[in-house]
Design a protein around this motif. Structure first.
Motif, mmCIF file in Angstrom:
data_model
loop_
_atom_site.group_PDB
_atom_site.id
_atom_site.type_symbol
_atom_site.label_atom_id
_atom_site.label_comp_id
_atom_site.label_asym_id
_atom_site.label_seq_id
_atom_site.Cartn_x
_atom_site.Cartn_y
_atom_site.Cartn_z
ATOM 1 N N THR A 45 5.026 -55.507 40.174
ATOM 2 C CA THR A 45 5.537 -55.423 41.550
ATOM 3 C C THR A 45 5.796 -56.818 42.108
ATOM 4 O OG1 THR A 45 4.385 -53.334 41.979
ATOM 5 C CG2 THR A 45 5.023 -54.649 43.893
ATOM 6 N N GLN A 46 4.900 -57.733 41.873
ATOM 7 C CA GLN A 46 5.073 -59.110 42.345
ATOM 8 C C GLN A 46 6.300 -59.757 41.710
ATOM 9 O OE1 GLN A 46 1.358 -61.111 41.586
ATOM 10 N NE2 GLN A 46 0.189 -59.728 42.908
ATOM 11 N N PHE A 47 6.556 -59.431 40.443
ATOM 12 C CA PHE A 47 7.746 -59.955 39.766
ATOM 13 C C PHE A 47 9.008 -59.503 40.488
ATOM 14 C CE2 PHE A 47 11.247 -58.767 36.927
ATOM 15 C CZ PHE A 47 11.552 -59.968 36.315
ATOM 16 N N PHE A 48 9.126 -58.198 40.745
ATOM 17 C CA PHE A 48 10.340 -57.686 41.382
ATOM 18 C C PHE A 48 10.481 -58.189 42.819
ATOM 19 C CE2 PHE A 48 10.302 -54.587 37.902
ATOM 20 C CZ PHE A 48 11.652 -54.562 37.594
ATOM 21 N N GLU A 49 9.391 -58.271 43.516
ATOM 22 C CA GLU A 49 9.465 -58.769 44.890
ATOM 23 C C GLU A 49 9.877 -60.232 44.919
ATOM 24 O OE1 GLU A 49 5.637 -57.880 46.499
ATOM 25 O OE2 GLU A 49 6.195 -55.824 47.058
ATOM 26 N N ALA A 50 9.455 -60.990 43.932
ATOM 27 C CA ALA A 50 9.805 -62.413 43.883
ATOM 28 C C ALA A 50 11.234 -62.633 43.421
ATOM 29 C CB ALA A 50 8.841 -63.154 42.949
ATOM 30 N N MET A 51 11.680 -61.861 42.422
ATOM 31 C CA MET A 51 12.981 -62.107 41.819
ATOM 32 C C MET A 51 14.111 -61.366 42.519
ATOM 33 S SD MET A 51 11.884 -64.228 39.802
ATOM 34 C CE MET A 51 13.572 -64.660 39.410
ATOM 35 N N ALA A 52 13.826 -60.226 43.138
ATOM 36 C CA ALA A 52 14.906 -59.429 43.717
ATOM 37 C C ALA A 52 14.626 -58.946 45.131
ATOM 38 C CB ALA A 52 15.172 -58.212 42.814
ATOM 39 N N ASN A 53 13.435 -59.215 45.633
ATOM 40 C CA ASN A 53 13.030 -58.799 46.982
ATOM 41 C C ASN A 53 12.983 -57.281 47.142
ATOM 42 O OD1 ASN A 53 12.840 -61.478 47.971
ATOM 43 N ND2 ASN A 53 15.064 -61.531 48.177
ATOM 44 N N TYR A 54 12.917 -56.541 46.016
ATOM 45 C CA TYR A 54 12.845 -55.082 46.097
ATOM 46 C C TYR A 54 12.382 -54.514 44.761
ATOM 47 C CZ TYR A 54 17.393 -55.561 43.786
ATOM 48 O OH TYR A 54 18.413 -55.913 42.927
ATOM 49 N N LEU A 55 12.014 -53.244 44.792
ATOM 50 C CA LEU A 55 11.657 -52.511 43.579
ATOM 51 C C LEU A 55 12.529 -51.260 43.486
ATOM 52 C CD1 LEU A 55 9.655 -52.805 41.252
ATOM 53 C CD2 LEU A 55 8.052 -51.414 42.534
ATOM 54 N N THR A 56 13.707 -51.317 44.093
ATOM 55 C CA THR A 56 14.606 -50.177 44.157
ATOM 56 C C THR A 56 14.967 -49.662 42.766
ATOM 57 O OG1 THR A 56 15.566 -51.035 46.195
ATOM 58 C CG2 THR A 56 16.827 -49.368 45.031
ATOM 59 N N GLY A 57 14.921 -48.349 42.609
ATOM 60 C CA GLY A 57 15.347 -47.729 41.366
ATOM 61 C C GLY A 57 14.281 -47.633 40.304
ATOM 62 N N ILE A 58 13.096 -48.197 40.563
ATOM 63 C CA ILE A 58 12.023 -48.202 39.577
ATOM 64 C C ILE A 58 10.895 -47.276 40.019
ATOM 65 C CG2 ILE A 58 10.233 -49.570 38.469
ATOM 66 C CD1 ILE A 58 12.882 -50.290 37.387
ATOM 67 N N ASN A 59 10.576 -46.303 39.179
ATOM 68 C CA ASN A 59 9.382 -45.495 39.378
ATOM 69 C C ASN A 59 8.278 -46.137 38.544
ATOM 70 O OD1 ASN A 59 7.495 -43.499 39.820
ATOM 71 N ND2 ASN A 59 8.390 -42.074 38.354
ATOM 72 N N LEU A 60 7.402 -46.872 39.200
ATOM 73 C CA LEU A 60 6.409 -47.697 38.507
ATOM 74 C C LEU A 60 5.100 -46.939 38.329
ATOM 75 C CD1 LEU A 60 5.883 -50.563 37.400
ATOM 76 C CD2 LEU A 60 5.089 -51.194 39.696
ATOM 77 N N GLN A 61 4.566 -46.981 37.105
ATOM 78 C CA GLN A 61 3.301 -46.306 36.844
ATOM 79 C C GLN A 61 2.453 -47.122 35.869
ATOM 80 O OE1 GLN A 61 5.017 -42.585 35.747
ATOM 81 N NE2 GLN A 61 5.514 -43.230 33.662
ATOM 82 N N ARG A 62 1.146 -46.892 35.943
ATOM 83 C CA ARG A 62 0.206 -47.628 35.099
ATOM 84 C C ARG A 62 0.006 -46.885 33.777
ATOM 85 N NH1 ARG A 62 -3.675 -51.259 36.625
ATOM 86 N NH2 ARG A 62 -3.422 -50.627 38.816
ATOM 87 N N SER A 63 0.003 -47.609 32.689
ATOM 88 C CA SER A 63 -0.230 -46.988 31.382
ATOM 89 C C SER A 63 -1.725 -46.736 31.175
ATOM 90 C CB SER A 63 0.307 -47.879 30.260
ATOM 91 O OG SER A 63 -0.265 -49.167 30.318
ATOM 92 N N ALA A 64 -2.008 -45.765 30.321
ATOM 93 C CA ALA A 64 -3.398 -45.450 30.006
ATOM 94 C C ALA A 64 -4.026 -46.588 29.211
ATOM 95 C CB ALA A 64 -3.466 -44.152 29.202
#
Length: 306
Positions: free
Chosen positions: A153-172
């Motif tokens: 999340t920090q990567f996308f916020e820093a590089m693109a100022n958004y997380l649009t289009g990404i359904n982000l989930q944690r792996s087991a």
């Protein structure tokens, strides 16, 4: 990734109603094809692409870190149409509040979700049997599974100022390592305004310590490739020059398209692909009758010479 181009073409063109807008090469491996599907113009935001190669016939593993699935937008009120169409072609589907869920021939999870988007004028694929008011209107995104969602999340916020289009989930915690195979997703691309914006992204990534892969002129656009903290490839690409760099709108997808930097190798590549029984004449150019005026959803197949 797909091992069977004909099956892939049948799904995305014949069933989903997209147009093959570019028939080219994987510029990271020029002995592998790269095919692009989109609306009639290949408008950015509507395009999904594949690397067809028999070496991708093996079963993929979507493990600890991966991109998976494709979400498409469909017009409001078209859900019943698409449910009936998928049933006609033999697909099992699940209805989920404004969306249809099913899998393509490569076991890629597909979602068709109703939005207010509409296709306009030349975006309508006049080669498809799907009515203009029911056609797919663009990409909504994909799923991103990573061990550390906060870092991503920090990567996308820093590089693109958004997380649009990404359904982000944690792996087991016990998730296996991902392995390439049928239906694996290599990367997702986000559009930027121009090369100046790309320069800023490239320089900012170095400053913040993110992994930089490459800054490349792809001919049809320029791209920056970065790895987010989970190791997934993220592309940022310009909108120009666009797919009409070497093909007119009527010719899109009908030639073996090579960006200028590879043109000198055309004969060599054609010989190579001929030995692989690859036919680059899968589609033919569109020829309109004289005096046909194209308006939104008003051009019919009987006005074309195919």
């Amino acid at each position: 990734m797909t091992a069977d181009f004909e099956q892939n073409f049948h799904f995305y063109v014949d069933i989903l109603g997209l147009r093959l807008v570019k028939n080219s090469i994987n510029q990271g491996n020029i002995y592998m094809r790269h095919v692009y599907y989109g609306d009639f113009l290949g408008t950015p935001g509507t395009v999904v692409t594949f690397f067809p190669d028999e070496r991708f016939a093996g079963k993929r593993v979507d493990g600890k870190s991966n991109l998976s699935g494709i979400r498409f937008a469909i017009p409001q009120g078209s859900l019943d149409f698409w449910a009936e169409r998928l049933e006609k072609f033999g697909f099992d589907r699940v209805v989920k509040i404004g969306c249809l869920q099913f899998k393509d021939f490569d076991e890629i999870s597909i979602e068709l979700c109703e939005t207010e988007r509409v296709l306009k004028d030349w975006q309508v694929n006049i080669l498809s049997d799907i009515p203009a008011q029911m056609q797919l209107t663009g990409l909504l995104g994909t799923n991103l599974t990573v061990p550390d969602p906060d870092a991503t999340t920090q990567f996308f916020e820093a590089m693109a100022n958004y997380l649009t289009g990404i359904n982000l989930q944690r792996s087991a915690l016990d998730a296996p390592k991902s392995q390439w195979g049928r239906g694996s997703v290599d990367h997702i691309a986000f559009q930027v305004e121009d090369k100046h914006a790309l320069d800023e992204i490239w320089e900012k990534a170095e400053k913040l310590g993110f992994m930089r892969e490459s800054y490349v002129d792809r001919g049809y656009f320029s791209s920056v490739y970065l790895l987010e903290p989970g190791g997934n490839r993220i592309e940022f690409a310009t909108l120009t020059p666009g797919f009409t760099l070497d093909e007119s709108i009527s010719q899109l997808g009908s030639t073996f398209a090579l960006p200028p930097r590879y043109e000198a190798r055309r004969a060599e590549l054609l010989r190579y692909f001929a030995k692989q029984n690859v036919d680059f004449d899968r589609v033919v150019p569109v020829k309109f009758d004289e005096n046909v005026t194209v308006k939104e959803g008003e051009v019919h197949r009987d006005t074309l010479h195919l």
